[in-house]
Scaffold this active site. Structure first.
Site, PDB file in Angstrom:
ATOM      1  N   ALA A 260       0.437   6.094  -0.221  1.00  0.00           N
ATOM      2  CA  ALA A 260       0.634   7.165  -0.615  1.00  0.00           C
ATOM      3  C   ALA A 260       1.768   7.773  -0.028  1.00  0.00           C
ATOM      4  CB  ALA A 260      -0.723   8.126  -0.098  1.00  0.00           C
TER       5      ALA A 260
ATOM      6  N   GLY B 299      -2.470   3.009  -0.099  1.00  0.00           N
ATOM      7  CA  GLY B 299      -2.923   3.338  -1.365  1.00  0.00           C
ATOM      8  C   GLY B 299      -2.275   2.438  -2.365  1.00  0.00           C
TER       9      GLY B 299
ATOM     10  N   GLU C  75      -5.180  -0.030  -2.556  1.00  0.00           N
ATOM     11  CA  GLU C  75      -6.330   0.636  -2.947  1.00  0.00           C
ATOM     12  C   GLU C  75      -5.978   0.681  -4.713  1.00  0.00           C
ATOM     13  OE1 GLU C  75      -6.022   3.915  -0.414  1.00  0.00           O
ATOM     14  OE2 GLU C  75      -7.923   3.815   0.124  1.00  0.00           O
TER      15      GLU C  75
ATOM     16  N   GLU D 239      -2.979   2.494   7.425  1.00  0.00           N
ATOM     17  CA  GLU D 239      -3.460   3.884   7.714  1.00  0.00           C
ATOM     18  C   GLU D 239      -3.753   4.232   9.126  1.00  0.00           C
ATOM     19  OE1 GLU D 239      -4.315   2.079   4.991  1.00  0.00           O
ATOM     20  OE2 GLU D 239      -4.337   3.292   3.208  1.00  0.00           O
TER      21      GLU D 239
HETATM   22  C1  3H9 Z   1      -2.026   6.125   2.566  1.00  0.00           C
HETATM   23  O1  3H9 Z   1      -1.759   5.236   1.635  1.00  0.00           O
HETATM   24  C2  3H9 Z   1      -3.469   6.728   2.608  1.00  0.00           C
HETATM   25  C3  3H9 Z   1      -4.169   6.376   1.039  1.00  0.00           C
HETATM   26  O2  3H9 Z   1      -5.075   5.455   1.960  1.00  0.00           O
HETATM   27  C4  3H9 Z   1      -4.934   7.402   0.822  1.00  0.00           C
HETATM   28  C5  3H9 Z   1      -4.742   8.697   0.509  1.00  0.00           C
HETATM   29  C6  3H9 Z   1      -5.807   9.649  -0.106  1.00  0.00           C
HETATM   30  N1  3H9 Z   1       5.789   7.311   1.983  1.00  0.00           N
HETATM   31  O3  3H9 Z   1      10.219   1.083   6.812  1.00  0.00           O
HETATM   32  P1  3H9 Z   1      11.642   1.367   5.903  1.00  0.00           P
HETATM   33  C7  3H9 Z   1      10.326   5.396   3.509  1.00  0.00           C
HETATM   34  S1  3H9 Z   1      -0.996   6.387   3.759  1.00  0.00           S
HETATM   35  C8  3H9 Z   1       6.964   8.033   2.087  1.00  0.00           C
HETATM   36  O4  3H9 Z   1      12.726   1.554   6.776  1.00  0.00           O
HETATM   37  P2  3H9 Z   1      11.307  -1.512   5.489  1.00  0.00           P
HETATM   38  C9  3H9 Z   1      10.737   5.225   4.930  1.00  0.00           C
HETATM   39  O5  3H9 Z   1      10.728   6.546   5.614  1.00  0.00           O
HETATM   40  C10 3H9 Z   1       0.202   5.268   3.624  1.00  0.00           C
HETATM   41  N2  3H9 Z   1       8.137   7.435   2.681  1.00  0.00           N
HETATM   42  O6  3H9 Z   1      11.772   0.118   5.175  1.00  0.00           O
HETATM   43  C11 3H9 Z   1      12.411   4.914   4.927  1.00  0.00           C
HETATM   44  O7  3H9 Z   1      13.098   6.215   4.452  1.00  0.00           O
HETATM   45  P3  3H9 Z   1      14.459   6.488   4.869  1.00  0.00           P
HETATM   46  C12 3H9 Z   1       0.022   3.962   3.949  1.00  0.00           C
HETATM   47  C13 3H9 Z   1       7.827   5.873   2.884  1.00  0.00           C
HETATM   48  O8  3H9 Z   1      11.743  -2.354   4.312  1.00  0.00           O
HETATM   49  C14 3H9 Z   1      12.236   4.004   3.589  1.00  0.00           C
HETATM   50  O9  3H9 Z   1      10.847   4.411   2.916  1.00  0.00           O
HETATM   51  N3  3H9 Z   1       1.281   3.090   3.900  1.00  0.00           N
HETATM   52  C15 3H9 Z   1       6.741   5.218   2.810  1.00  0.00           C
HETATM   53  O10 3H9 Z   1      11.480  -1.997   7.154  1.00  0.00           O
HETATM   54  C16 3H9 Z   1      12.276   2.623   3.831  1.00  0.00           C
HETATM   55  O11 3H9 Z   1      11.211   2.280   4.733  1.00  0.00           O
HETATM   56  C17 3H9 Z   1       2.006   2.962   4.812  1.00  0.00           C
HETATM   57  O12 3H9 Z   1       1.754   3.279   6.094  1.00  0.00           O
HETATM   58  C18 3H9 Z   1       5.655   6.046   2.580  1.00  0.00           C
HETATM   59  N4  3H9 Z   1       4.177   5.629   2.230  1.00  0.00           N
HETATM   60  O13 3H9 Z   1       9.580  -1.356   5.249  1.00  0.00           O
HETATM   61  C19 3H9 Z   1       3.271   2.027   4.693  1.00  0.00           C
HETATM   62  N5  3H9 Z   1       7.043   4.161   3.396  1.00  0.00           N
HETATM   63  O14 3H9 Z   1      15.187   5.314   4.128  1.00  0.00           O
HETATM   64  C20 3H9 Z   1       4.517   2.767   5.369  1.00  0.00           C
HETATM   65  C21 3H9 Z   1       8.413   4.096   3.711  1.00  0.00           C
HETATM   66  O15 3H9 Z   1      14.723   7.803   4.374  1.00  0.00           O
HETATM   67  N6  3H9 Z   1       5.658   1.957   5.149  1.00  0.00           N
HETATM   68  N7  3H9 Z   1       8.869   5.173   3.519  1.00  0.00           N
HETATM   69  O16 3H9 Z   1      14.565   6.332   6.306  1.00  0.00           O
HETATM   70  C22 3H9 Z   1       6.031   0.538   5.769  1.00  0.00           C
HETATM   71  O17 3H9 Z   1       5.294  -0.052   6.538  1.00  0.00           O
HETATM   72  C23 3H9 Z   1       7.516   0.330   5.570  1.00  0.00           C
HETATM   73  O18 3H9 Z   1       8.380   1.181   5.236  1.00  0.00           O
HETATM   74  C24 3H9 Z   1       7.685  -1.007   4.497  1.00  0.00           C
HETATM   75  C25 3H9 Z   1       9.085  -1.177   4.056  1.00  0.00           C
HETATM   76  C26 3H9 Z   1       6.951  -2.178   5.017  1.00  0.00           C
HETATM   77  C27 3H9 Z   1       6.950  -0.298   3.338  1.00  0.00           C
END
Ligand code: 3H9
Length: 719
Positions: free
Chosen positions: A60, A99, A102, A122
């Site tokens: 998400a 998500g 999911e 999450e």
């Molecule tokens: C969810 O899914 C809830 C659902 O179950 C149900 C809903 C009803 N959204 O980390 P990075 C941005 S909760 C928006 O530096 P990497 C991040 O801020 C979600 N933005 O890169 C950054 O922005 P900026 C569950 C996001 O290669 C840029 O992307 N998912 C999101 O080291 C690059 O990120 C998570 O918790 C997001 N979901 O790592 C996953 N994710 O360049 C969270 C990232 O402006 N994300 N951004 O600073 C991660 O773990 C890492 O970002 C990922 C990439 C491994 C994906």
């Protein structure tokens, strides 16, 4: 946001929402419309969902959580996918998280490349997988595995995902091509048994036992966090309730969590950490417009505990290190220490034997400073004394090539004064590592008035390269971390006024700090503070005694000196604020002798002790710290409040679910914090740290509470 194309008998839905294909409302609408289109197109026999760019989908859109929900939810899309009469295959590379996973679990099949990662992170945001992830994963993996995966938030590799049935096939070649080949092999096969909604949860009758066991583990491992417990409740629901009722329970617990202060703090922390890498200097230079210099080799001067730890970090990242000590004996001891650290990593499975050997090959010990002449960067980690450091920097300036960056691991000293010993102050910066340097993830990088943007960019990039979280500070006495930390000072005053050190530690641990301040003091040794206080007094021409109540017009408490002088130097001497059993030296035991020493100290000084509440302990320790944080902001020592909070999380183990002291202040409310600071300032006029910050006064005078992302005019966070 979702590119739709038909390729022979396949509809390809490509999520295209850089950088991580988060499920914004445009993406969910795009996926939903894509499925409907594919169903209506008679030429389409199967649907493939794939991500554009580096990842499948990171879940998400976290930035949207603090805004009102609009459009279709992930579950609406999921239900459309699952009920599709045509097979839907997700093709995953990079990550399928939250998500994103999911969505993949709603598909009838999942294939991936071998490097793909899967997980439900999450909990790290104070949430649970709220699009039926907690109900569907147990149907695939069984209850205990789902409980572990969801409450830990850890990422699984593709092989492990296959083992648990999350992935049907790992493919070697072009993912889309492989997805088409796979789809061809399954077209026409029945889909009913592939719809997870129709599957039974295995061993559902044992769910209470699994739940109890997992709950014990979760309470031990994730103390104070509410999300992992909620995850377990919904997973239990998946086994006890019909599918739709379980989904309803999941939805209601998700709603509770998303409005919780813990989730707000954890989401703030997620962006704060990423925002720390985006620095800006007062002259306009920034991470966006400055290139770092090359660091292909390094030298570390001083091979004590800190120097050795820093060398380990550099070596692990593949940077050859020249380690300099005064003599061969000290060098040998350091090299043994470094090898011990590598051996430990090998034993824990964190490093291969080959990597350890490679690291050791890249380490060169020497007692001759001249040997550092060709390195790209030098990190000095000698004794914390300005004169000594200036001598070393003057020598380094003569020896090192003109392009070399000269850095100091000082934790308090003025970078400008160190730089003034060289002819290249533009290439001098602070790289303040936290002990133990090979474990602690924080580096506080410090710039002086003449440090060039390129030098700042270089140390910030080096921090990233060695796997640290780097935060930038302007030079000042103590920089952000040590200047701001008033917990120890106030805790000692509280003891003098009537609190027990053991109660204070308990209160702060209940607040969420991983270790009470008196335990920390015992761990680092009471000699450290004693020496600093003696130096300060010497510089002022004052003789400290047990009766000293003021030093340099500041309140002074001689209790810690008394303990040190009684040989209570902390863990190293088996006694400090606590006592330690030699059989278990890591376990602090409250000591009645210490309470007697405190009592006598107060009697001798005529101090009347009083009852002190837990609320006062929290306020005194934290608000004094927060007040200093605001002064740090108004002086531009820190560029933004989130930088301060990152330092506290990674440097002092401040509970991430409280965001950090500045975020905590925003949650308490600035007006309330300011009022209490004014009260303590009036009560303790001889503690300068209670003098209220002007910035705090200004923010607190607003009729509306100003959100943290608007405290600084030139900064706005994503939340
Ligand atoms: C969810 O899914 C809830 C659902 O179950 C149900 C809903 C009803 N959204 O980390 P990075 C941005 S909760 C928006 O530096 P990497 C991040 O801020 C979600 N933005 O890169 C950054 O922005 P900026 C569950 C996001 O290669 C840029 O992307 N998912 C999101 O080291 C690059 O990120 C998570 O918790 C997001 N979901 O790592 C996953 N994710 O360049 C969270 C990232 O402006 N994300 N951004 O600073 C991660 O773990 C890492 O970002 C990922 C990439 C491994 C994906």
């Amino acid at each position: 946001m979702v590119d739709y194309r038909v390729d022979n008998q396949f509809a390809v839905l490509e999520i295209n929402n850089p950088p991580v294909n988060a499920l914004s409302s445009d993406v969910t609408i795009g996926l939903y419309d894509g499925i409907l289109k594919a169903l209506q197109d008679d030429s389409v026999q199967a649907v493939i969902i794939i991500g554009k760019g580096k990842v499948f989908c990171a879940g998400a859109d976290i930035t949207a959580f603090s805004k009102p929900i609009k459009g279709l939810g992930i579950t609406d899309v999921g239900h459309a996918i699952e009920s599709s009469s045509k097979p839907v295959i997700s093709a995953v590379y990079g990550v399928a998280l939250g998500g994103g996973l999911e969505i993949a679990l709603f598909c009838h099949y999942r294939i991936s490349d071998k490097k793909a990662k899967f997980g439900f992170p999450e909990v790290q945001l104070g949430l649970l997988p709220g699009a039926e992830g907690t109900i569907r994963l147990p149907r695939l993996t069984g209850l205990p595995v789902a409980m572990e995966i969801i409450t830990s938030g850890r990422q699984l590799g593709a092989q492990e995902a296959v083992k648990y049935g999350i992935v049907d096939k790992i493919v070697e070649n072009d993912l889309l091509q492989e997805a088409k080949t796979f789809a061809t092999s399954i077209i026409g096969k029945p889909l009913d048994s592939l719809r997870l909604r129709t599957k039974k949860v295995k061993n559902a009758d044992l769910v209470d036992k699994y739940y109890d066991d997992a709950l014990k583990e979760v309470k031990r491992k994730y103390k104070g966090l509410i999300a992992p417990v909620s995850c377990l409740k919904t997973i239990r629901g998946s086994a006890k309730l019909p599918y739709d009722a379980a989904a309803q329970l999941e939805r209601s617990l998700f709603t509770e969590l998303i409005t919780s202060s813990q989730s707000a703090a954890l989401r703030y922390s997620f962006f704060a950490e990423r925002s720390a890498a985006k620095w800006r200097l007062p002259n306009g230079a920034s991470s966006a417009n400055t290139k770092p210099g090359t660091v292909g080799s390094a030298a570390v001067i001083g091979a004590g505990t800190m120097g050795s730890g820093i060398a380990v970090c550099l070596l692990r990242a593949g940077i050859p290190v020249t380690l300099v000590e005064q003599n061969e004996k000290l060098l040998k001891a350091a090299q043994t220490n470094i090898d011990q650290i590598f051996r430990g990593s090998v034993q824990l499975g964190k490093m291969t034997l080959e990597k350890r050997q490679e690291c050791l090959r890249m380490l060169q010990g020497t007692a001759q400073l001249e040997k550092v002449k060709d390195v790209d960067i030098v990190i000095e980690a000698i004794f914390e004394n300005l004169k000594l450091k200036q001598e070393v920097f003057a020598k380094l300036d003569k020896i090192c090539k003109p392009t070399a960056f000269l850095c100091s691991n000082t934790s308090t000293l003025d970078i400008d004064k160190i730089a003034s010993a060289t002819s290249r102050p533009d290439k001098v910066a602070g790289t303040h590592f936290f002990a133990p340097a090979h474990i602690m993830r924080l580096v506080e990088n410090v710039y002086g008035s003449k440090t060039s943007p390129e030098t700042v960019a270089t140390v910030m990039e080096l921090g990233r390269k060695i796997g640290k979280v780097s935060v930038l500070s302007k030079t000042c006495d103590g920089f952000i971390a040590n200047r701001m930390n008033k917990i120890g000072v106030e805790a000692v005053y509280l003891v003098e006024e009537g609190a027990s050190p053991y109660d204070i530690d308990q209160i702060m641990e209940d607040f969420g700090m991983s270790m009470g301040v008196f335990k920390v003091l015992d761990l680092s040794g009471l000699d450290v503070g004693w020496r600093i206080r003696q130096e300060q007094a010497k510089a002022l021409g004052v003789n400290l005694t047990a009766e000293t109540k003021y030093l340099n017009a500041e309140r002074y408490c001689s209790l810690p000196d008394k303990l040190y002088e009684l040989g209570r130097n902390g863990i190293k001497t088996g006694r400090g604020w606590y006592r330690y059993d030699p059989a278990n030296p890591r376990k602090p035991i409250p000591d009645l002798d210490v309470l007697d020493i405190i009592q006598t100290h107060c009697q001798n000084l005529g101090i009347k002790r009083r009852e002190i509440t837990a609320q006062e302990v929290i306020e005194r320790c934290l608000y004094a710290t927060i007040n200093e944080g605001f002064k740090i902001l108004e002086e531009n020592v820190a560029e933004k409040p989130s930088d301060i909070d990152v330092i506290w999380q990674y440097g002092f183990a401040f509970p991430r679910y409280r965001g950090g002291p500045m975020f905590y202040a925003s949650q308490v409310g600035l007006r309330k914090v300011f009022e209490r600071i004014c009260y303590y300032h009036a009560t303790f006029p001889y503690s300068k740290h209670w003098l209220p910050s002007d910035l705090l006064r200004k923010l607190a005078s607003s009729t509306d509470e100003i959100p943290i992302n608007q405290w600084m005019n030139n900064w706005s966070s994503k939340l």
